[in-house]
Write an enzyme that holds these catalytic residues in place. Structure first.
Site, PDB file in Angstrom:
ATOM      1  CG  ASP A 124      -2.025   0.969   1.179  1.00  0.00           C
ATOM      2  OD1 ASP A 124      -2.097   1.703   0.164  1.00  0.00           O
ATOM      3  OD2 ASP A 124      -2.816   1.019   2.135  1.00  0.00           O
ATOM      4  CD  GLU A 134      -5.457  -0.821  -0.607  1.00  0.00           C
ATOM      5  OE1 GLU A 134      -5.874  -1.528   0.302  1.00  0.00           O
ATOM      6  OE2 GLU A 134      -6.098   0.141  -1.064  1.00  0.00           O
TER       7      GLU A 134
END
Lengths: 406, 372
Positions: A14, A109
């Site tokens: 992320d 992500e």
């Protein structure tokens, strides 16, 4: 796929404050400063905020005016989606050096299943460290990662690791990590569900552990069974690289509320072009369309339409959006935002074939292909409709929202 | 105006025009029926400006005149009345009184003068068509009409008069862009300028034409008047505005010679398709048709439900081929066939398939495949 917590190694990667980090990268003078990305100071919403803004209580999703009240020194920048997408492609290309099983969750992500490459590349932590190193070295951007036996735990781990960190949850450490967590951290527990659980005295995961599966199922149905498993760190969902795109949308908040229907129609044309191009790029076409209108008082309306044949051309999408527009109070009430979402995406090559091929349709398709190619090579501004050229007095969009809607 | 009529006759007369009156009620008078009494008969007229019907019935007309009232309400009232005679009379300000036995209704109408003009169609050239033939032609093509209103030129049936190998043929073609049905029959004395060029009868008019064709055996007279088709049978006249559009060049999509030809028992094929369709996907209705020497296999699958397969013996000696078809399209075709066996011709899974009866070369249906 079994539900045990031992047989897989999943990494959740992320990017940290992605949009804001890209802005800081592109404008080094902003490094170390509070940066808010998201559009106008008066009307926008914070899409991303750099970590320097967070101690002031600024969060993404917050109204820009509120964020600025909390952090008056922050630099406000518009969203440059195209640039972020470009960086995103580079990030994902680094991911793909480490696994073929990548499930993108959004622009910044993804889950990576590295179970199959441990022997070749080393442990999960080693791979995650290598990815983070590459992203930092090659792109100059911070990224956090979580390593765990399943997706649910990997995502929790990366959240815990932020910013710019790495955390592994080993099978033996699941309980120590999970039990003290607030119930709101569980996957699928939103604000409303968290309140329901708290009303039952379930504040932390440890409280949930005291409940029997049958009781949870009785109260929450299928969700209850999931809560039971999540509370034990069990998540059987595989990393799914072929995750289908469910909708493609484009919406914009305008720099001032629009009352002129002509201007709104023009904005819709621009949005229709965007979604049409994106749906084509995915090799898909839409069977459904949703028009979203947000009035100045923030009340939101949506209208939908079903196509008879899969749609992927801007004109057709625009025509339908205009038809739906008639069923709104546009023109009577000032409009803050409009958006077009394409839904029920299908492969247009599949399905019922046409008996008659219309030479006009074929010619139009060739034209669209040519324009797509031009824009692929020279950018989306290489060709534009004359009506969409920005002139004096044209409305600027303060915030462009896009949605890959997985 | 005042007349007395058998309730049975009046009810039938009103039932016939229920399909014609405007339901959307955009122009109020179009949801009304016009009733005109004179010389021992009443004339009942309804129109939505696209399709109109006028028919006359015997009645005891005490006072001539005309009224117009809601077609639906009047029908509902007459339907509930006991058998016997009904008396209908006009009163002041467009009010109408209906009496039957001890029941009395007063309903308000609209000014009869405002009812749209219905042309007088006595003059003009008419051709004569046997009702039975027309009814058969319509049954075998109507199912292929498009229901997509944006494809207005396909919202109807194309009528054309052609000369083929010395035969005078009346040809009907319907298509929705995915499948097509064509039928032609030898009919003497059906030449007219309009039919030579070809005209498109509107969908709504087709339904009405089919109904009156099935009503009795007497001939249907067909004429044309300023872009309208005029149809006359017994005491009934239907006028319909022809579809103002170009019918696509259907001859291009009719396969000329296809090497893979299978002879299939129709009933068995039909029922197997119906069974397999149950597990086809709700949206696409697609089934897979596999042709192998001596054998036809139909299969379907639905990711949410499961799959199904059935095979039947057929007369086929070509190479193996699998093609996807919309089961509904195939069922529609097989349903209107009468013969025991049909011929299915295909080329590949991108080209249209064709179904014809074994004996009848003048009836064919073309279906575009699906990619499953």
């Amino acid at each position: 796929m079994t539900g045990t917590v031992t047989d897989k190694t999943i990494i959740h990667c992320d990017m940290d404050a992605f949009f804001a980090s890209v802005e800081q990268l592109d404008r080094p003078e902003l490094a170390g400063r509070a940066v808010l990305v998201g559009g106008s100071r008066e009307r926008g919403v914070v899409s991303a905020c750099s970590y320097q803004a967070r101690p002031f209580g600024v969060r993404s999703g917050m109204a820009m005016s509120k964020a600025l009240a909390r952090c008056p020194g922050a630099v406000v920048l518009p969203v440059r989606m195209e640039r972020y997408r470009e960086v995103s492609r580079q990030v994902f290309s680094i991911f793909s050096d480490y696994s073929d099983l990548i499930e993108p969750l959004s622009i910044d992500e993804a889950f990576l299943d590295v179970s199959g490459c441990l022997r070749l590349l080393g442990s999960g932590v080693k791979i995650a460290e290598a990815i983070r190193h590459r992203v930092r070295r090659d792109l100059g951007l911070p990224i956090s990662a979580g390593v765990a036996p399943n997706k649910f735990l990997a995502k929790l781990a990366s959240e815990e690791a932020k910013p710019n960190g790495l955390l592994e949850i080993l099978s033996g450490e699941v309980d120590a990590f999970l039990l003290p967590l607030d119930i709101g951290k569980l996957w699928g527990v939103g604000r409303v569900m968290a309140e329901k659980l708290r009303a039952l005295g379930i504040d932390r995961v440890s409280d949930l552990r005291g409940w029997r599966r049958e009781d949870l199922c009785r109260r929450f149905g299928r969700e209850g069974a999931r809560f039971y498993e999540l509370a034990r760190g069990i998540d059987p969902r595989p990393v799914d690289p072929g995750r289908e795109i469910k909708s493609i949308g484009a919406e914009e908040t305008f720099s001032r509320d629009l009352t002129n229907p002509k201007e709104i129609r023009r904005q819709l044309l621009s949005q229709a072009e965007k979604v049409a191009r994106r749906v084509r790029k995915q090799g898909l076409a839409a069977m459904g369309l949703m028009l979203k209108i947000k009035y100045a008082d923030f009340s939101t309306r949506s209208r939908s339409h079903r196509f008879r044949n899969p749609a992927r051309e801007a004109e057709e999408i625009w025509r339908v959006a205009l038809e739906l527009l008639k069923d709104t109070e546009v023109g009577l009430r000032p409009v803050r935002l409009t958006g077009i979402y394409l839904t029920d995406l299908v492969n247009p090559e599949r399905g019922q074939q046409e008996l008659f091929c219309d030479p006009m349709v074929e010619r139009r398709q060739k034209l669209i292909c040519a324009i797509d190619e031009l824009q692929d090579r020279f950018g989306s501004k290489a060709t534009r409709r004359a009506t969409l050229l920005e002139g004096k007095g044209s409305v600027q969009c303060v915030q462009k929202g896009e949605d890959g809607g997985e | 105006m005042q007349f007395t009529i058998e309730r049975e006759i009046f009810l039938k007369a009103l039932a016939r025009i229920q399909g014609i009156v405007e339901k959307r009620n955009t122009i109020p008078i179009l949801s009304n029926v016009l009733i005109e009494a004179r010389d021992g008969e009443i004339e009942i007229t309804a129109t939505d400006l696209e399709v109109g019907m006028r028919a006359s019935y015997q009645a005891d007309t005490a006072k001539p005149g005309k009224v117009t009232v809601s077609a639906k309400k009047l029908f509902e009232i007459i339907k509930e009345l006991p058998e016997g005679e009904v008396t209908l009379g006009a009163k002041e300000n467009c009010w109408i009184e209906i009496r039957c036995g001890k029941a009395l209704f007063n309903i308000v109408g609209l000014a009869a003068d405002e009812f749209p003009y219905f042309p007088d169609v006595e003059q003009g050239d008419f051709i004569s068509l046997p009702s039975g033939v027309i009814s058969d032609l319509l049954e075998k093509t109507a199912f292929s009409m498009s229901t997509d209103e944006s494809k207005y030129n396909l919202n109807g049936i194309f009528f054309q008069n052609i000369e083929l190998e010395g035969r005078q043929l009346l040809r009907l073609v319907a298509t929705d862009g995915h499948r097509l049905a064509l039928i032609q029959r030898e009919l003497e004395g059906t030449e007219s300028e309009e039919l030579r060029k070809g005209v498109i009868f509107p969908k709504k008019g087709i339904f009405e034409l089919r109904k009156i064709a099935e009503e009795s055996d007497s001939d249907i007279r067909l004429g044309f008047m300023d872009n309208n088709a005029v149809i006359q049978k017994d005491q009934t006249v239907i006028i319909m505005r022809l579809v103002d559009g170009e019918f696509p060049d259907y001859t291009r999509v009719i396969p000329q010679s296809q090497d893979m030809v299978a002879k299939i028992p129709r009933e068995k094929f039909f029922h197997a398709l119906r069974r397999m369709a149950i597990l086809s996907s709700e949206k696409s209705r697609g089934v897979k048709v596999l042709l192998q020497p001596g054998r036809l296999e139909i299969s379907s699958s639905n990711p949410e439900l499961g799959d199904a397969r059935e095979d039947l013996e057929i007369d086929y000696s070509g190479q193996e081929i699998a093609i996807g078809f919309n089961s509904r399209y195939m069922l529609d075709i097989l349903q209107v066939q009468k013969e025991d066996e049909v011929i299915l011709q295909v080329r590949d899974n991108m080209s249209p398939g064709m179904i014809t009866p074994v004996e009848d070369r003048d009836f064919l249906a073309v279906v575009m495949p699906m990619r499953l």
